[in-house]
Design a protein around this motif. Structure first.
Motif, short mmCIF file in Angstrom:
data_model
loop_
_atom_site.label_atom_id
_atom_site.label_comp_id
_atom_site.label_asym_id
_atom_site.label_seq_id
_atom_site.Cartn_x
_atom_site.Cartn_y
_atom_site.Cartn_z
N PHE A 1 49.50 38.94 17.08
CA PHE A 1 48.12 38.93 16.58
C PHE A 1 47.52 37.53 16.73
O PHE A 1 46.38 37.38 17.17
CB PHE A 1 48.04 39.39 15.13
N GLU B 1 39.71 43.20 15.27
CA GLU B 1 39.70 43.67 13.88
C GLU B 1 40.63 44.87 13.71
O GLU B 1 41.36 44.97 12.72
CB GLU B 1 38.27 44.05 13.47
N LYS C 1 44.31 36.80 18.94
CA LYS C 1 43.14 36.21 18.30
C LYS C 1 42.68 34.97 19.06
O LYS C 1 41.49 34.79 19.33
CB LYS C 1 43.44 35.87 16.85
N HIS D 1 52.87 40.59 14.10
CA HIS D 1 52.18 39.48 13.44
C HIS D 1 52.03 38.27 14.36
O HIS D 1 50.97 37.68 14.44
CB HIS D 1 52.90 39.07 12.14
N ASP E 1 44.18 43.65 13.79
CA ASP E 1 44.50 43.02 12.51
C ASP E 1 44.80 44.07 11.45
O ASP E 1 45.74 43.94 10.67
CB ASP E 1 43.32 42.14 12.06
N LYS F 1 48.50 45.00 9.22
CA LYS F 1 48.56 45.06 7.76
C LYS F 1 48.86 46.47 7.22
O LYS F 1 48.82 46.68 6.02
CB LYS F 1 47.23 44.57 7.19
#
Length: 185
Positions: free
Chosen positions: A155, A32, A159, A152, A35, A39
């Motif tokens: 990630f 989290e 994940k 990105h 992430d 952003k």
């Protein structure tokens, strides 16, 4: 003194199971955080790096704790099984000895299955930590908007690795619970 190795092993299996559950939560939290870094706006990069690095360090710590718990289980299990093996020679009754030996064989088999599951989950932590470590270092040395853009793709990799890790840990936790229930009966 006065505590049976079986009880110690059950306690250690429970502790390892609980530590694996905590590791799952830590890796979810780290994901989290990762992430949220992806952003971020450029002005928040330093703060984001510090938060992400803290999550990485906490993930590394919990991974070490999982490994330590598993090693403690192995230590007590070795002692328990060696003692049990030695005590088989003490039986005068062949039937009781045979029954105890069968139970030892079944318990060892269940233990090995549980341990294999735990070790598999443990091994799946390193790839996650490696991806995480790479990205924390990259972010540390490239605190700019370009660095965020390049994260990105990573990630998605992270994940996927964490989802795989959580699946393996869930299996290990289920295996631990089953072993605890069986050894207590």
């Amino acid at each position: 003194m006065g505590i049976h190795k079986r009880d110690i092993m059950v306690d250690r299996v429970k502790a390892a199971r609980d530590t694996q559950a905590a590791a799952q939560e830590q890796f979810k939290s780290a994901l989290e955080q990762f992430d949220s870094v992806v952003k971020l706006k450029e002005t928040d990069l330093k703060k984001a790096y510090n938060n992400l690095n803290r999550e990485y360090e906490a993930s590394e710590d919990i991974a070490e704790k999982v490994s330590s718990r598993i090693e403690k289980i192995e230590d007590v299990a070795d002692a328990l099984f060696n003692e049990w093996e030695e005590e088989l020679a003490l039986y005068k009754s062949r039937e009781l000895r045979r029954s105890s030996k069968e139970q030892l064989t079944k318990t060892r088999q269940k233990y090995r299955e549980m341990l294999r599951s735990m070790r598999k989950a443990e091994a799946s932590m390193e790839p996650v930590l490696a991806i995480f470590r790479d990205n924390v270092l990259f972010l540390k040395h490239n605190l700019n908007a370009q660095a965020i853009g390049s994260l990105h793709g990573e990630f998605a990799n992270l994940k996927g690795e964490i989802e795989n890790l959580i699946s393996k840990m869930n299996h290990a936790i289920e295996s631990s619970n089953k072993f605890i229930a069986e050894i207590k009966s």
